[in-house]
Design a protein around this motif. Structure first.
Motif, PDB file in Angstrom:
ATOM      1  N   PHE A  43     -32.947  -3.788  16.292  1.00  0.00           N
ATOM      2  CA  PHE A  43     -33.336  -3.386  17.650  1.00  0.00           C
ATOM      3  C   PHE A  43     -34.782  -3.818  17.855  1.00  0.00           C
ATOM      4  CE2 PHE A  43     -34.470   0.343  20.640  1.00  0.00           C
ATOM      5  CZ  PHE A  43     -34.243  -0.454  21.751  1.00  0.00           C
ATOM      6  N   LEU A  44     -34.978  -4.782  18.732  1.00  0.00           N
ATOM      7  CA  LEU A  44     -36.327  -5.226  19.080  1.00  0.00           C
ATOM      8  C   LEU A  44     -36.813  -4.345  20.216  1.00  0.00           C
ATOM      9  CD1 LEU A  44     -35.345  -7.683  17.435  1.00  0.00           C
ATOM     10  CD2 LEU A  44     -36.673  -9.121  18.981  1.00  0.00           C
ATOM     11  N   ASP A  45     -37.575  -3.345  19.851  1.00  0.00           N
ATOM     12  CA  ASP A  45     -37.962  -2.301  20.785  1.00  0.00           C
ATOM     13  C   ASP A  45     -39.329  -2.620  21.414  1.00  0.00           C
ATOM     14  OD1 ASP A  45     -37.917   0.058  22.122  1.00  0.00           O
ATOM     15  OD2 ASP A  45     -37.837   1.342  20.344  1.00  0.00           O
ATOM     16  N   ALA A  46     -39.639  -1.902  22.489  1.00  0.00           N
ATOM     17  CA  ALA A  46     -40.971  -2.026  23.083  1.00  0.00           C
ATOM     18  C   ALA A  46     -41.933  -1.149  22.293  1.00  0.00           C
ATOM     19  CB  ALA A  46     -40.947  -1.586  24.537  1.00  0.00           C
ATOM     20  N   GLU A  47     -43.197  -1.514  22.311  1.00  0.00           N
ATOM     21  CA  GLU A  47     -44.182  -0.697  21.602  1.00  0.00           C
ATOM     22  C   GLU A  47     -44.288   0.674  22.234  1.00  0.00           C
ATOM     23  OE1 GLU A  47     -47.742  -2.943  21.654  1.00  0.00           O
ATOM     24  OE2 GLU A  47     -47.040  -4.349  20.118  1.00  0.00           O
ATOM     25  N   GLU A  48     -44.611   1.632  21.377  1.00  0.00           N
ATOM     26  CA  GLU A  48     -44.651   3.005  21.875  1.00  0.00           C
ATOM     27  C   GLU A  48     -45.736   3.225  22.909  1.00  0.00           C
ATOM     28  OE1 GLU A  48     -43.133   6.247  19.023  1.00  0.00           O
ATOM     29  OE2 GLU A  48     -44.314   4.883  17.782  1.00  0.00           O
ATOM     30  N   ARG A  49     -46.809   2.447  22.791  1.00  0.00           N
ATOM     31  CA  ARG A  49     -47.901   2.699  23.734  1.00  0.00           C
ATOM     32  C   ARG A  49     -47.488   2.473  25.184  1.00  0.00           C
ATOM     33  NH1 ARG A  49     -50.610  -2.370  24.983  1.00  0.00           N
ATOM     34  NH2 ARG A  49     -49.707  -4.002  23.666  1.00  0.00           N
ATOM     35  N   PHE A  50     -46.400   1.775  25.395  1.00  0.00           N
ATOM     36  CA  PHE A  50     -45.954   1.595  26.775  1.00  0.00           C
ATOM     37  C   PHE A  50     -45.272   2.846  27.301  1.00  0.00           C
ATOM     38  CE2 PHE A  50     -46.350  -2.715  25.225  1.00  0.00           C
ATOM     39  CZ  PHE A  50     -47.093  -3.275  26.244  1.00  0.00           C
ATOM     40  N   ASP A  51     -44.943   3.721  26.362  1.00  0.00           N
ATOM     41  CA  ASP A  51     -44.408   5.020  26.717  1.00  0.00           C
ATOM     42  C   ASP A  51     -43.253   4.909  27.720  1.00  0.00           C
ATOM     43  OD1 ASP A  51     -44.190   7.744  26.718  1.00  0.00           O
ATOM     44  OD2 ASP A  51     -45.562   7.993  28.419  1.00  0.00           O
ATOM     45  N   LEU A  52     -42.269   4.162  27.344  1.00  0.00           N
ATOM     46  CA  LEU A  52     -41.145   3.929  28.234  1.00  0.00           C
ATOM     47  C   LEU A  52     -39.991   4.884  27.921  1.00  0.00           C
ATOM     48  CD1 LEU A  52     -41.273   0.057  27.971  1.00  0.00           C
ATOM     49  CD2 LEU A  52     -41.911   1.419  29.960  1.00  0.00           C
ATOM     50  N   VAL A  53     -39.565   5.574  28.921  1.00  0.00           N
ATOM     51  CA  VAL A  53     -38.415   6.443  28.768  1.00  0.00           C
ATOM     52  C   VAL A  53     -37.246   5.619  28.247  1.00  0.00           C
ATOM     53  CG1 VAL A  53     -36.850   7.990  29.955  1.00  0.00           C
ATOM     54  CG2 VAL A  53     -39.192   7.722  30.784  1.00  0.00           C
ATOM     55  N   ALA A  54     -37.123   4.433  28.835  1.00  0.00           N
ATOM     56  CA  ALA A  54     -36.006   3.567  28.498  1.00  0.00           C
ATOM     57  C   ALA A  54     -35.960   3.259  27.013  1.00  0.00           C
ATOM     58  CB  ALA A  54     -36.112   2.267  29.296  1.00  0.00           C
ATOM     59  N   SER A  55     -37.115   3.060  26.432  1.00  0.00           N
ATOM     60  CA  SER A  55     -37.173   2.704  25.020  1.00  0.00           C
ATOM     61  C   SER A  55     -36.512   3.791  24.166  1.00  0.00           C
ATOM     62  CB  SER A  55     -38.639   2.521  24.623  1.00  0.00           C
ATOM     63  OG  SER A  55     -38.799   2.644  23.236  1.00  0.00           O
ATOM     64  N   ARG A  56     -36.907   5.017  24.396  1.00  0.00           N
ATOM     65  CA  ARG A  56     -36.367   6.127  23.622  1.00  0.00           C
ATOM     66  C   ARG A  56     -34.846   6.237  23.801  1.00  0.00           C
ATOM     67  NH1 ARG A  56     -35.632  10.865  25.233  1.00  0.00           N
ATOM     68  NH2 ARG A  56     -37.011  10.807  27.047  1.00  0.00           N
ATOM     69  N   LEU A  57     -34.413   6.164  25.042  1.00  0.00           N
ATOM     70  CA  LEU A  57     -32.994   6.370  25.315  1.00  0.00           C
ATOM     71  C   LEU A  57     -32.121   5.240  24.780  1.00  0.00           C
ATOM     72  CD1 LEU A  57     -33.374   7.789  28.913  1.00  0.00           C
ATOM     73  CD2 LEU A  57     -32.651   9.031  26.869  1.00  0.00           C
ATOM     74  N   ARG A  58     -32.614   4.026  24.918  1.00  0.00           N
ATOM     75  CA  ARG A  58     -31.806   2.907  24.419  1.00  0.00           C
ATOM     76  C   ARG A  58     -31.707   2.980  22.903  1.00  0.00           C
ATOM     77  NH1 ARG A  58     -34.507  -1.694  28.426  1.00  0.00           N
ATOM     78  NH2 ARG A  58     -34.010  -0.522  30.325  1.00  0.00           N
ATOM     79  N   PHE A  59     -32.784   3.431  22.280  1.00  0.00           N
ATOM     80  CA  PHE A  59     -32.764   3.572  20.825  1.00  0.00           C
ATOM     81  C   PHE A  59     -31.756   4.652  20.414  1.00  0.00           C
ATOM     82  CE2 PHE A  59     -34.915   5.139  16.799  1.00  0.00           C
ATOM     83  CZ  PHE A  59     -34.416   4.103  16.022  1.00  0.00           C
TER      84      PHE A  59
END
Lengths: 344, 344
Positions: free
Chosen positions: B184-200
């Motif tokens: 999973f090529l995720d976005a960095e946490e500093r972008f604080d994306l809701v989407a990142s957490r949910l997709r993970f």
DNA sequence: CCCGGCTGTTTAATCGATTAACTGGAGGTT
DNA sequence: AACCTCCAGTTAATCGATTAAACAGCCGGG
């Protein structure tokens, strides 16, 4: 949400609504004593008065709203910047913009015009997402401003990108780097793009300027998308090396993206073996490519501003000649001098 | 452009304005004789009467306009589809939309709210260009609808993409093709994306479902742009072959684009040696890539429609739970079974 | 012959501001 | 004392629709 009317303010301040109106609008303010002004302002604050623009519009006959009719402006990526430009000017001037997306449907356009007329908007802007010659819808007011398009008959204020100068800038960039065999990956004629013709003119002009004989084999056409660019570039790169271009000016960034792919497939590296210049400056393509693409920007934001400025009477426009907005070149990393054996 | 008032129609038809109003609006139409109705309509046609919505709005207390406040919705590519959805519903219902772009500026938001309130819009939609948790501006009406964002406190109608289900769909696609080592090529946490957490979450859920032990080394983060994806993918592809992923689920299409580049640099071919799934379905990226990218679409158009339907009261919304809009998978050509030695 | 009810239409109030024209009184002039 | 000029507001018309209430005829019934 209670309705507070001017009358409520007047009652609380112990004056007439006329006085309230004058104070709050700063009209004839010399005629109202400072004490009264103060009282009115306090009363307005106290009761939480918010003027009703509908009533004001009815009386003053101006709505401070401008209608923006567009064919799919909102659904296309780059054209959003036109909207932003128009919106910024509108806001600066205390206007609101009503956006109507007609998807190029004549019925929808008719309806939109009706609705905007009914709302008595102060001005109308008619926008396209591509630089086009459009048959404007019947009933479009005389003083409507055309954005990114021109009317065949002329006679209307209009603003479009200066594609010719943009094409020249792109090719000059390559000529300046030392290239002499410069291809133009053009869009197919069936798309009937004004931009295509003008950018090609610019291309020819600069070649002439530089004393380079244009090679017809280097003017190729394809569908203006990545795969089209890829195939066109592939064909050019499979030419014998002495007839092969060392640089490509692409009709748009997507075709340039395809050119990158073709180069990669041929084992060529951009910009070492092949220089590429695009057009449009689409962030998602140009800036994200590897290496980042040198391209010519479409001045959407500026055109949006211009159109709104004309619409609001902040600026005069010559209805006979469309205004040409400069397309600045954006230098990134896809241009370098040609490989040594081709140098001059 | 002459001003034709209802009074002019009345005069020509030899009736009162009340009659004209009733006839033209079809109100109490049984009470007006057919002959009179006919006469009124002809008169209206003859003088070219166009109702003045400003006056009507003042009287009826509804403007048939809805305000759409957005942070940069218009300037970002994909979000334009939200606008299109909202616009379509508005048009179907005979409403107009006033678009205000605030660029996330609190002062601009305040102003926008003031202006829209002043215009007495019938409803307000507050839209974001990314799925976010937002502190809604003070003064936003209770019944405003949130589009692509949620309020931290809840209590407001809101619609967001179902990112979790989207992540699941993406990973299921890969699992179904036979992959077991899925990065999973995720976005960095500093972008604080809701989407990142949910997709993970979705990613983990499907792995569990398939009985695959998640390998922490396969969850990498980078800036969610092409270059970030490229570097992240490069690192993963330089792992020893038995620990290397055979498939990558990328946080967005731009990262997937980077993954393509990395694969190419490593001499790997997509999808033969590496399967890739993106997210967002950005036309300019996903469809233009070679091979075209299988990705999960963000349902912007549908969310825009939903928000407008709620705003206009066409649909009920539960203010306690944001509505989750499904993210459909878009199958293109970047997924295939893993290379033989990794097959199951 | 008067009254009530029905029909078809008009009258007039109303929405919430803006603004031209007017007013009542203080102060100044001749 | 008569007249004029300001001052500081007020009155009332107006923008262009909508709509509740009133009204003028006409018909039928008692």
């Amino acid at each position: 949400m209670v309705r507070v009317r001017m009358a409520d303010v007047a009652a609380r301040a112990g004056v007439s609504t006329a006085t309230v109106s004058m104070v709050l609008n700063g009209v004839n303010s010399t005629r109202i004593s400072p004490q009264t002004q103060q009282r009115v302002r306090e009363a307005a604050e106290a009761v939480g008065y918010k003027p009703n623009s509908v009533a004001r519009s009815l009386r003053t006959q101006q709505t401070r709203m401008v209608g923006l009719i567009s064919d799919t402006i909102a659904t296309t990526p780059f054209a959003g910047r036109m909207l932003a430009g128009a919106n910024d000017v509108a806001r600066e001037q205390g206007h609101l913009v009503i956006l109507v997306d007609t998807e190029r449907d004549a019925v929808a356009e008719r309806q939109a015009l009706h609705a905007l007329n009914g709302q008595r908007v102060d001005a109308i802007i008619y926008a396209c997402m591509w630089h086009r010659v459009v048959e404007v819808p019947e009933g479009l007011p005389e003083d409507a401003v055309l954005l990114d398009c021109v009317a065949p008959a002329g006679g209307r204020a209009a603003v479009v990108p200066d594609e010719r100068a943009g094409g020249m800038a792109a090719v000059r960039e390559l000529v300046a780097a030392g290239h002499r065999r410069i291809a133009f990956l053009d869009a197919e004629e069936r798309f009937d793009l004004v931009a295509s013709r003008l950018r090609f003119e610019g291309y020819l002009e600069v070649l002439a300027e530089a004393g380079i004989e244009p090679d017809p084999a280097l003017h190729v056409r394809a569908e203006p998308v990545a795969s089209g660019g890829r195939e066109a570039a592939r064909r050019l790169l499979s030419l014998p090396v002495e007839r092969r271009p060392t640089a490509m000016f692409c009709f748009n960034d997507r075709m340039a993206m395809g050119a990158y792919t073709a180069a990669l497939h041929c084992g060529l590296s951009v910009p070492r073996d092949l220089s590429v210049v695009g057009y449009d400056d689409q962030q998602l393509v140009a800036a994200e490519l590897d290496p980042p693409l040198t391209t010519v920007a479409l001045p959407h934001y500026e055109m949006g501003r211009w159109a709104m400025e004309v619409a609001l009477g902040l600026r005069q426009a010559d209805p006979e000649v469309p205004h040409l907005m400069p397309c600045p070149i954006v230098r990134r990393a896809s241009v370098s001098p040609p490989p040594a054996q081709f140098g001059d």
